[in-house]
Design a protein around this motif. Structure first.
Motif, PDB file in Angstrom:
ATOM      1  N   TYR A  39       5.420 -20.322   3.432  1.00 60.21           N
ATOM      2  CA  TYR A  39       5.215 -21.489   2.570  1.00 60.21           C
ATOM      3  C   TYR A  39       6.496 -21.827   1.811  1.00 60.21           C
ATOM      4  O   TYR A  39       6.925 -22.984   1.759  1.00 60.21           O
ATOM      5  N   VAL A  40       7.122 -20.806   1.226  1.00 60.58           N
ATOM      6  CA  VAL A  40       8.368 -21.017   0.482  1.00 60.58           C
ATOM      7  C   VAL A  40       9.464 -21.537   1.409  1.00 60.58           C
ATOM      8  O   VAL A  40      10.215 -22.453   1.058  1.00 60.58           O
ATOM      9  N   TYR A  41       9.533 -20.975   2.612  1.00 59.74           N
ATOM     10  CA  TYR A  41      10.520 -21.441   3.596  1.00 59.74           C
ATOM     11  C   TYR A  41      10.327 -22.928   3.890  1.00 59.74           C
ATOM     12  O   TYR A  41      11.294 -23.709   3.897  1.00 59.74           O
ATOM     13  N   ALA A  42       9.097 -23.321   4.150  1.00 60.05           N
ATOM     14  CA  ALA A  42       8.824 -24.723   4.489  1.00 60.05           C
ATOM     15  C   ALA A  42       9.156 -25.650   3.327  1.00 60.05           C
ATOM     16  O   ALA A  42       9.764 -26.721   3.521  1.00 60.05           O
ATOM     17  N   LEU A  60      11.972 -28.628   3.360  1.00 62.17           N
ATOM     18  CA  LEU A  60      11.667 -30.027   3.079  1.00 62.17           C
ATOM     19  C   LEU A  60      12.436 -30.540   1.866  1.00 62.17           C
ATOM     20  O   LEU A  60      12.680 -31.743   1.739  1.00 62.17           O
ATOM     21  N   GLY A  61      12.810 -29.613   0.984  1.00 59.48           N
ATOM     22  CA  GLY A  61      13.543 -30.002  -0.205  1.00 59.48           C
ATOM     23  C   GLY A  61      15.007 -30.334   0.053  1.00 59.48           C
ATOM     24  O   GLY A  61      15.612 -31.085  -0.709  1.00 59.48           O
ATOM     25  N   VAL A  62      15.569 -29.775   1.131  1.00 60.99           N
ATOM     26  CA  VAL A  62      17.008 -29.981   1.385  1.00 60.99           C
ATOM     27  C   VAL A  62      17.300 -30.809   2.630  1.00 60.99           C
ATOM     28  O   VAL A  62      18.399 -31.347   2.769  1.00 60.99           O
ATOM     29  N   GLU A  63      16.332 -30.934   3.521  1.00 60.54           N
ATOM     30  CA  GLU A  63      16.548 -31.708   4.739  1.00 60.54           C
ATOM     31  C   GLU A  63      15.704 -32.981   4.725  1.00 60.54           C
ATOM     32  O   GLU A  63      14.524 -32.938   4.359  1.00 60.54           O
ATOM     33  N   PRO A  64      16.262 -34.114   5.130  1.00 60.59           N
ATOM     34  CA  PRO A  64      15.537 -35.397   5.093  1.00 60.59           C
ATOM     35  C   PRO A  64      14.550 -35.542   6.262  1.00 60.59           C
ATOM     36  O   PRO A  64      14.668 -36.468   7.077  1.00 60.59           O
ATOM     37  N   ILE A  65      13.590 -34.640   6.302  1.00 60.26           N
ATOM     38  CA  ILE A  65      12.619 -34.645   7.401  1.00 60.26           C
ATOM     39  C   ILE A  65      11.514 -35.666   7.143  1.00 60.26           C
ATOM     40  O   ILE A  65      11.092 -36.400   8.044  1.00 60.26           O
ATOM     41  N   ILE A  66      11.039 -35.714   5.892  1.00 54.56           N
ATOM     42  CA  ILE A  66       9.963 -36.635   5.527  1.00 54.56           C
ATOM     43  C   ILE A  66      10.559 -38.003   5.221  1.00 54.56           C
ATOM     44  O   ILE A  66      11.416 -38.136   4.352  1.00 54.56           O
ATOM     45  N   ARG A  67      10.105 -39.013   5.939  1.00 57.03           N
ATOM     46  CA  ARG A  67      10.611 -40.369   5.731  1.00 57.03           C
ATOM     47  C   ARG A  67       9.680 -41.160   4.807  1.00 57.03           C
ATOM     48  O   ARG A  67       8.496 -40.806   4.652  1.00 57.03           O
ATOM     49  N   VAL A 110       1.236 -32.461   8.716  1.00 59.60           N
ATOM     50  CA  VAL A 110       1.548 -32.002  10.072  1.00 59.60           C
ATOM     51  C   VAL A 110       2.881 -31.253  10.066  1.00 59.60           C
ATOM     52  O   VAL A 110       3.004 -30.149  10.626  1.00 59.60           O
ATOM     53  N   VAL A 111       3.871 -31.839   9.413  1.00 60.06           N
ATOM     54  CA  VAL A 111       5.209 -31.241   9.376  1.00 60.06           C
ATOM     55  C   VAL A 111       5.215 -29.952   8.559  1.00 60.06           C
ATOM     56  O   VAL A 111       5.784 -28.934   8.976  1.00 60.06           O
ATOM     57  N   LYS A 112       4.583 -29.963   7.384  1.00 61.07           N
ATOM     58  CA  LYS A 112       4.557 -28.780   6.521  1.00 61.07           C
ATOM     59  C   LYS A 112       3.944 -27.583   7.233  1.00 61.07           C
ATOM     60  O   LYS A 112       4.496 -26.481   7.224  1.00 61.07           O
ATOM     61  N   ILE A 113       2.804 -27.789   7.863  1.00 57.58           N
ATOM     62  CA  ILE A 113       2.108 -26.686   8.529  1.00 57.58           C
ATOM     63  C   ILE A 113       2.901 -26.210   9.744  1.00 57.58           C
ATOM     64  O   ILE A 113       2.983 -25.003  10.013  1.00 57.58           O
ATOM     65  N   ARG A 114       3.497 -27.140  10.464  1.00 54.76           N
ATOM     66  CA  ARG A 114       4.311 -26.750  11.623  1.00 54.76           C
ATOM     67  C   ARG A 114       5.483 -25.874  11.196  1.00 54.76           C
ATOM     68  O   ARG A 114       5.768 -24.847  11.819  1.00 54.76           O
ATOM     69  N   LEU A 115       6.170 -26.266  10.120  1.00 53.98           N
ATOM     70  CA  LEU A 115       7.294 -25.474   9.635  1.00 53.98           C
ATOM     71  C   LEU A 115       6.845 -24.073   9.223  1.00 53.98           C
ATOM     72  O   LEU A 115       7.514 -23.076   9.510  1.00 53.98           O
TER      73      LEU A 115
END
Length: 234
Positions: free
Chosen positions: A44-47, A51-58, A68-73
């Motif tokens: 959870y902390v890794y994900a 998400l906090g440092v990479e612009p994955i969520i648009r 979907v993205v959070k759980i996958r990570l």
């Protein structure tokens, strides 16, 4: 006299005070993902850091797509670390099960929150102040919560994150009120309650299942609630 409200979003309006880590861990348990709580916590902390440092969520990502993205990570980290030896089919089944479980619960909780906000909004202007990924407006529209807020102040947009009290000053300014006329409602004691009190706002702590067993000075907030509808009684 309270003349306006500032609401947190994540953990407050979408999980009824339950920390998001606990929300997800519950779904992992219900769906029998074979990992320990500590292994999940690490994932959870890794994900969240990713998400906090990479612009994955648009900005156009719905909450469903964000989830979907959070759980996958998380699950990719569990597999990469050796905590979960899932093959492709098991991974997909586990991901889909946790996703469906959590999203259904969030929909139910946000619908309840919507009913409370609707009643509160009959008497008070409201602003949202949230640490989020840059897509909070899309998420609010998804759950039909956007209509309740005069303004939405998101950390990713303003460059200030809680617990920096300056983000609450922006909320107070948007309401056109003084801090002492404003009630801040949030689930995080150190991200919501402490900075709100620091700038002179009133505060209501939505106390749910936290990430840790840490205790707090419950005399600091004006109110401690366990159900959002209790706001209608204060």
């Amino acid at each position: 006299m309270i003349k306006g409200y500032i609401f947190d979003y994540g953990g407050t309006l979408d999980t009824a005070g339950c920390h998001w880590g606990q929300m997800l861990w519950g779904a992992y348990q219900r769906n029998h993902i074979p990992v320990s709580e500590q292994q999940f916590r690490d994932a959870y902390v890794y994900a969240e850091r990713t998400l906090g440092v990479e612009p994955i969520i648009r900005p156009d990502f719905t909450f469903y797509k964000t989830l979907v993205v959070k759980i996958r990570l998380e699950m990719e980290h569990l597999c990469a670390s050796g905590a979960w030896g899932a093959d492709e089919q098991e991974f997909k089944a586990g991901h889909n099960a946790v996703l469906a479980d959590v999203y259904a619960r969030v929909k139910e909780i946000t619908a309840y929150s919507s009913r409370v906000l609707s009643k509160l909004g009959e008497h008070y202007p409201m602003v949202l102040v949230s640490n989020f990924y840059g897509n909070i407006n899309t998420v609010l529209q998804e759950f039909e919560l956007d209509k309740y807020f005069r303004d939405v102040i998101e950390s990713a947009a303003v460059g200030i994150r809680k617990p920096d009290a300056r983000i609450f000053n922006l909320g107070v300014k948007s309401l056109g009120l003084r801090p002492e006329e404003t009630m801040v409602v949030g689930d995080s004691f150190y991200k919501d309650i402490e900075p709100a009190v620091k700038i002179g706002c009133h505060s209501t702590w939505f106390k749910g299942k936290g990430w840790t067993d840490k205790t707090y000075d419950e005399t600091l907030p004006d109110f401690v609630i366990t159900d959002l509808a209790q706001l209608l009684e204060t």
